[in-house]
Design a protein around this motif. Structure first.
Motif, PDB file in Angstrom:
ATOM      1  N   SER A  79     -53.862  57.579  55.804  1.00 34.04           N
ATOM      2  CA  SER A  79     -53.044  56.582  55.521  1.00 34.04           C
ATOM      3  C   SER A  79     -51.438  56.698  56.151  1.00 34.04           C
ATOM      4  O   SER A  79     -50.718  55.868  56.261  1.00 34.04           O
ATOM      5  N   THR A  80     -51.374  57.982  56.343  1.00 38.55           N
ATOM      6  CA  THR A  80     -49.863  58.413  56.791  1.00 38.55           C
ATOM      7  C   THR A  80     -49.681  57.750  58.016  1.00 38.55           C
ATOM      8  O   THR A  80     -48.481  57.657  58.495  1.00 38.55           O
ATOM      9  N   GLU A  81     -50.534  57.441  58.918  1.00 44.31           N
ATOM     10  CA  GLU A  81     -50.651  56.838  60.073  1.00 44.31           C
ATOM     11  C   GLU A  81     -49.896  55.491  60.138  1.00 44.31           C
ATOM     12  O   GLU A  81     -49.062  54.942  61.150  1.00 44.31           O
ATOM     13  N   PHE A  82     -49.829  54.832  59.004  1.00 46.78           N
ATOM     14  CA  PHE A  82     -49.415  53.558  58.802  1.00 46.78           C
ATOM     15  C   PHE A  82     -48.286  53.438  57.746  1.00 46.78           C
ATOM     16  O   PHE A  82     -47.647  52.111  57.640  1.00 46.78           O
ATOM     17  N   LEU A  83     -47.747  54.557  57.634  1.00 44.20           N
ATOM     18  CA  LEU A  83     -46.213  54.784  56.427  1.00 44.20           C
ATOM     19  C   LEU A  83     -45.084  54.851  57.655  1.00 44.20           C
ATOM     20  O   LEU A  83     -44.684  56.095  57.909  1.00 44.20           O
ATOM     21  N   LYS A  84     -44.718  53.863  58.240  1.00 35.09           N
ATOM     22  CA  LYS A  84     -43.758  54.047  59.253  1.00 35.09           C
ATOM     23  C   LYS A  84     -42.065  53.582  58.922  1.00 35.09           C
ATOM     24  O   LYS A  84     -41.362  54.056  59.565  1.00 35.09           O
ATOM     25  N   THR A  85     -42.016  53.153  57.704  1.00 35.30           N
ATOM     26  CA  THR A  85     -40.635  52.844  56.823  1.00 35.30           C
ATOM     27  C   THR A  85     -40.891  53.177  55.466  1.00 35.30           C
ATOM     28  O   THR A  85     -42.031  53.363  54.811  1.00 35.30           O
ATOM     29  N   GLU A  86     -39.588  53.486  55.146  1.00 35.94           N
ATOM     30  CA  GLU A  86     -39.359  53.353  53.513  1.00 35.94           C
ATOM     31  C   GLU A  86     -39.947  52.234  52.691  1.00 35.94           C
ATOM     32  O   GLU A  86     -40.679  52.389  51.757  1.00 35.94           O
ATOM     33  N   GLU A  87     -40.027  51.247  53.608  1.00 32.61           N
ATOM     34  CA  GLU A  87     -40.571  49.770  52.767  1.00 32.61           C
ATOM     35  C   GLU A  87     -42.124  50.077  52.642  1.00 32.61           C
ATOM     36  O   GLU A  87     -42.803  49.858  51.700  1.00 32.61           O
ATOM     37  N   ASP A  88     -42.718  50.402  53.610  1.00 36.18           N
ATOM     38  CA  ASP A  88     -44.243  50.895  53.635  1.00 36.18           C
ATOM     39  C   ASP A  88     -44.358  51.879  52.764  1.00 36.18           C
ATOM     40  O   ASP A  88     -45.552  51.667  52.112  1.00 36.18           O
ATOM     41  N   ILE A  89     -43.829  53.050  52.601  1.00 35.75           N
ATOM     42  CA  ILE A  89     -44.094  53.908  51.537  1.00 35.75           C
ATOM     43  C   ILE A  89     -43.804  53.235  50.223  1.00 35.75           C
ATOM     44  O   ILE A  89     -44.784  53.689  49.411  1.00 35.75           O
ATOM     45  N   GLY A  90     -42.937  52.697  49.786  1.00 33.88           N
ATOM     46  CA  GLY A  90     -42.816  51.828  48.686  1.00 33.88           C
ATOM     47  C   GLY A  90     -44.142  51.125  48.121  1.00 33.88           C
ATOM     48  O   GLY A  90     -44.503  50.975  47.108  1.00 33.88           O
ATOM     49  N   TYR A  91     -44.285  50.208  49.294  1.00 32.67           N
ATOM     50  CA  TYR A  91     -45.709  49.291  48.814  1.00 32.67           C
ATOM     51  C   TYR A  91     -46.786  50.058  48.796  1.00 32.67           C
ATOM     52  O   TYR A  91     -47.692  49.946  47.907  1.00 32.67           O
ATOM     53  N   TYR A  92     -47.309  51.211  49.480  1.00 27.50           N
ATOM     54  CA  TYR A  92     -48.286  52.270  49.457  1.00 27.50           C
ATOM     55  C   TYR A  92     -48.160  52.719  48.248  1.00 27.50           C
ATOM     56  O   TYR A  92     -49.072  52.861  47.318  1.00 27.50           O
ATOM     57  N   LEU A  93     -47.027  53.463  47.536  1.00 33.92           N
ATOM     58  CA  LEU A  93     -46.910  53.992  46.195  1.00 33.92           C
ATOM     59  C   LEU A  93     -47.332  53.070  45.228  1.00 33.92           C
ATOM     60  O   LEU A  93     -47.933  53.444  44.196  1.00 33.92           O
ATOM     61  N   GLU A  94     -46.782  51.787  45.244  1.00 35.89           N
ATOM     62  CA  GLU A  94     -46.921  50.537  44.303  1.00 35.89           C
ATOM     63  C   GLU A  94     -48.564  50.446  44.104  1.00 35.89           C
ATOM     64  O   GLU A  94     -49.184  50.373  43.097  1.00 35.89           O
ATOM     65  N   ALA A  95     -49.189  50.314  45.458  1.00 35.76           N
ATOM     66  CA  ALA A  95     -50.791  50.134  45.256  1.00 35.76           C
ATOM     67  C   ALA A  95     -51.422  51.533  44.710  1.00 35.76           C
ATOM     68  O   ALA A  95     -52.312  51.164  44.010  1.00 35.76           O
ATOM     69  N   CYS A  96     -50.854  52.541  45.141  1.00 35.82           N
ATOM     70  CA  CYS A  96     -51.483  53.641  44.576  1.00 35.82           C
ATOM     71  C   CYS A  96     -51.440  53.631  42.947  1.00 35.82           C
ATOM     72  O   CYS A  96     -52.238  53.911  42.578  1.00 35.82           O
TER      73      CYS A  96
END
Length: 68
Positions: free
Chosen positions: A10-27
């Motif tokens: 999944s780190t391949e798709f975390l390209k911005t802080e916004e992506d990271i925020g959405y990822y953490l929210e989903a997790c």
């Protein structure tokens, strides 16, 4: 014909802080009461942020950069 599979990272798709925020929210939504799930997600975020820093997409988060 043989199918080829690769590991999902999944780190391949975390390209911005916004992506990271959405990822953490989903997790957080998916984890429920599983702290190991969250710990693994935080590890992925750390890896993604280090990759972003190395590629120059994000300023360094080290303490030496902040002290002037």
């Amino acid at each position: 014909m043989t199918e080829k599979f690769t590991r999902w990272d999944s780190t391949e798709f975390l390209k911005t802080e916004e992506d990271i925020g959405y990822y953490l929210e989903a997790c957080m939504d998916e984890a429920g009461d599983d702290p190991a799930f969250i710990a693994k997600a935080l590890g992925k975020v750390a890896k993604a942020r280090e990759t972003l820093r190395i590629l120059g997409n994000q300023p360094s988060q080290s303490r030496t950069d902040k002290v002037r």
